[in-house]
Enzyme design. Sequence first.
Site, mmCIF file in Angstrom:
data_model
loop_
_atom_site.group_PDB
_atom_site.id
_atom_site.type_symbol
_atom_site.label_atom_id
_atom_site.label_comp_id
_atom_site.label_asym_id
_atom_site.label_seq_id
_atom_site.Cartn_x
_atom_site.Cartn_y
_atom_site.Cartn_z
ATOM 1 N N GLY A 209 -8.256 11.106 10.734
ATOM 2 C CA GLY A 209 -8.115 12.470 11.074
ATOM 3 C C GLY A 209 -6.462 12.960 10.287
ATOM 4 N N CYS A 265 -9.137 14.010 2.139
ATOM 5 C CA CYS A 265 -8.243 13.494 2.406
ATOM 6 C C CYS A 265 -7.614 12.744 0.939
ATOM 7 C CB CYS A 265 -8.210 12.565 3.249
ATOM 8 S SG CYS A 265 -9.677 11.492 2.531
ATOM 9 N N GLU A 368 -0.046 18.254 3.934
ATOM 10 C CA GLU A 368 -1.137 18.623 3.636
ATOM 11 C C GLU A 368 -1.494 20.002 4.395
ATOM 12 O OE1 GLU A 368 -4.229 15.708 5.704
ATOM 13 O OE2 GLU A 368 -5.143 15.872 3.888
HETATM 14 N N1 NAD Z 1 -8.020 9.317 5.289
HETATM 15 C C1 NAD Z 1 -9.249 9.487 5.379
HETATM 16 O O1 NAD Z 1 -10.416 8.374 4.891
HETATM 17 C C2 NAD Z 1 -9.502 10.800 5.606
HETATM 18 C C3 NAD Z 1 -10.904 11.270 6.096
HETATM 19 C C4 NAD Z 1 -11.018 12.258 6.309
HETATM 20 C C5 NAD Z 1 -10.453 12.971 6.663
HETATM 21 N N2 NAD Z 1 -9.089 12.721 6.940
HETATM 22 C C6 NAD Z 1 -7.777 13.559 7.097
HETATM 23 O O2 NAD Z 1 -8.304 13.712 8.265
HETATM 24 C C7 NAD Z 1 -7.741 14.746 8.792
HETATM 25 C C8 NAD Z 1 -8.548 16.627 8.789
HETATM 26 O O3 NAD Z 1 -9.382 16.460 9.562
HETATM 27 P P1 NAD Z 1 -9.102 16.825 11.529
HETATM 28 O O4 NAD Z 1 -8.809 17.991 11.741
HETATM 29 O O5 NAD Z 1 -10.716 16.346 12.061
HETATM 30 O O6 NAD Z 1 -8.392 16.180 12.347
HETATM 31 P P2 NAD Z 1 -7.334 15.703 14.776
HETATM 32 O O7 NAD Z 1 -6.503 14.744 13.455
HETATM 33 O O8 NAD Z 1 -6.879 17.477 14.357
HETATM 34 O O9 NAD Z 1 -8.996 15.270 14.003
HETATM 35 C C9 NAD Z 1 -9.395 14.381 14.127
HETATM 36 C C10 NAD Z 1 -10.067 13.416 15.638
HETATM 37 O O10 NAD Z 1 -9.307 13.179 16.428
HETATM 38 C C11 NAD Z 1 -9.428 13.656 17.900
HETATM 39 N N3 NAD Z 1 -8.529 13.721 18.645
HETATM 40 C C12 NAD Z 1 -7.715 15.249 18.170
HETATM 41 N N4 NAD Z 1 -6.921 14.563 19.339
HETATM 42 C C13 NAD Z 1 -7.245 13.496 20.203
HETATM 43 C C14 NAD Z 1 -6.624 12.785 20.899
HETATM 44 N N5 NAD Z 1 -5.180 13.653 21.336
HETATM 45 N N6 NAD Z 1 -7.129 11.266 21.537
HETATM 46 C C15 NAD Z 1 -7.984 11.312 20.794
HETATM 47 N N7 NAD Z 1 -8.497 11.840 19.921
HETATM 48 C C16 NAD Z 1 -8.120 13.116 19.226
HETATM 49 C C17 NAD Z 1 -10.079 15.446 17.559
HETATM 50 O O11 NAD Z 1 -11.135 15.816 18.444
HETATM 51 C C18 NAD Z 1 -11.442 14.813 16.313
HETATM 52 O O12 NAD Z 1 -12.529 13.814 16.596
HETATM 53 C C19 NAD Z 1 -6.710 15.347 7.672
HETATM 54 O O13 NAD Z 1 -5.463 15.015 7.718
HETATM 55 C C20 NAD Z 1 -7.168 14.623 6.098
HETATM 56 O O14 NAD Z 1 -6.761 14.063 5.226
HETATM 57 C C21 NAD Z 1 -8.843 11.289 6.556
HETATM 58 O O1 LIG Z 2 -11.877 13.423 3.624
HETATM 59 C C1 LIG Z 2 -12.082 12.352 2.735
HETATM 60 C C2 LIG Z 2 -12.505 11.613 1.901
HETATM 61 C C3 LIG Z 2 -13.306 10.542 1.414
HETATM 62 C C4 LIG Z 2 -13.413 9.876 0.444
HETATM 63 N N1 LIG Z 2 -13.811 8.203 0.659
HETATM 64 C C5 LIG Z 2 -13.878 8.011 2.036
HETATM 65 N N2 LIG Z 2 -13.226 9.119 2.296
#
Ligand code: NAD
Ligand SMILES: O=CCc1c[nH]cn1
Length: 471
Positions: A209, A265, A368
């Site tokens: 996330g 991401c 982002e």
């Molecule tokens: N590095 C990676 O592999 C990867 C892959 C996909 C997405 N991402 C990142 O994720 C983000 C987008 O996803 P999003 O909008 O779902 O992110 P987010 O941080 O808003 O939410 C992610 C998850 O965290 C949970 N959550 C939120 N607040 C919480 C808390 N206080 N305690 C516990 N759980 C909590 C949410 O319910 C959700 O399931 C972007 O920043 C993206 O770059 C990273």
């Molecule tokens: O949003 C994330 C994309 C990714 C690619 N491989 C693992 N995560």
Amino acid sequence: MLQRLGPFMRRPAGQLAPVVRGLSSGSVSIKVPLNFWAGKRRASHEKCIKENVYEPATGKILCHLEPCDAVDVDQAVKAAKLAFGHWSKMSGMERARIMIKAAHIIESRREEIAQMEVIDNGKSITEARLDVDSARLCIEYYAGLANTLAGNSMVFKPSPLTPVTAVMLAEIYAEAGAPESLFSVVQGGQETGSLLCHHPDVAKVSFTGSVPTGRKIMEMASKGVKPVTLELGGKSPLLIFQDSDLENAVRGALMANFLSQGQVCSNGTRVFVHENILPQFLEEVVKRTQRIEIGDPLLDNTRMGALVSQPHLDKVLSFVDQAKKEGATVLCGGEPFVPTDPKLRGGYYMTPCVLGECKDEMTCVREEIFGPVMSVLSFETEEEVLQRANDTTMGLAAGVFTRDVKRAHRVVENLKAGSCFINNYNITPVEVPFGGFKMSGIGRENGQVTIEYYSQLKTVFVEMGDVDSLF
Ligand SMILES: NC(=O)c1ccc[n+]([C@@H]2O[C@H](COP(=O)([O-])OP(=O)(O)OC[C@H]3O[C@@H](n4cnc5c(N)ncnc54)[C@H](O)[C@@H]3O)[C@@H](O)[C@H]2O)c1
Ligand SMILES: O=CCc1c[nH]cn1
């Protein structure tokens, strides 16, 4: 196909457009519970307030989310603990066999799972099919490694915006013969997530996330001194040098920005282009961005579907407005998009956007956006662009386009990012570790090294002789 979709209720026919290989956008309404542990789908134990979940392609209600409370989370975790007892005592061969069976089930249900992922998430069916293939390959890869390793059980909480397909995976593992509750699903938002982080029987927290949430997760896990894997956000640079193959550089920039409506991401959203090729690059990239087919994500020719939610769409559009205010030029897109098909009119669509004349200090370059917005910047020298590319708190990925192989290696050696691509972008095979430097995360997913992040190392000394005592 429809028999398999038994739990999913179809809307009454009439207002529906032609069915696309099984499902059509706006045709699905899910009534079955979306939590899964101890062998079956479950409603939350309390009659809590249900939250609406919307289908991104149409804006219609897809299902209702019943967030799991402390009692539900405790039941799921306790069941997972029992499963761990069985699973970790099975031989590696037995575990591998079950994983391979799960992979085969995924393969045989590829189209059905992909369609449901589109309904849940809004991305195009073409991408969703590739995602299902990635999931299968991942399970096959780790089945190959399972023969010699310990096994874990997992309680998974999906995003409350996309709750549907994770439950299908739980059913698939159960069908493949995995011990009951080896892979469980609890639905909910931050409260449920927080309950999982704090639960004393959860030994490890893996989170995907945003950076701000990742920070909170780490803080909660620290209370129980639990290890964390954090896969967080990015603001990755893509460097396009004067000697690049321009056709491939343009293709790379599109792949680096517009997959999954820009909600990836690792996207290379800061595109640095050498000043001498900037005009040609922009002309070509804008032309092709304008040609991207936006619309019904279940149609084969669609290349860009809907963003995940209305609030997220609004947020992405507000980044475009902010960029304009700060002096960037919108070269194309960045507007809400209303498809001609009446059933899609409530969906969360926008036109993919290319921003020109961007400067390093602009919000669109620093933060982002997680949407289809490419920021293009101009550069003069290698040294200068490296310094600017690394001038970020994040470090998930980076890319370079050049025909000079020595330059390519020199540049990636100096880029502070977990995944670096030379003359391509967003290639993430399961055999290769994936994860971020700096605030983009901790630990790695994929590849053999990931096993280390989910294992405990135990050292055992066995004395066969007498104790050599100093006392
Ligand atoms: N590095 C990676 O592999 C990867 C892959 C996909 C997405 N991402 C990142 O994720 C983000 C987008 O996803 P999003 O909008 O779902 O992110 P987010 O941080 O808003 O939410 C992610 C998850 O965290 C949970 N959550 C939120 N607040 C919480 C808390 N206080 N305690 C516990 N759980 C909590 C949410 O319910 C959700 O399931 C972007 O920043 C993206 O770059 C990273
Ligand atoms: O949003 C994330 C994309 C990714 C690619 N491989 C693992 N995560």
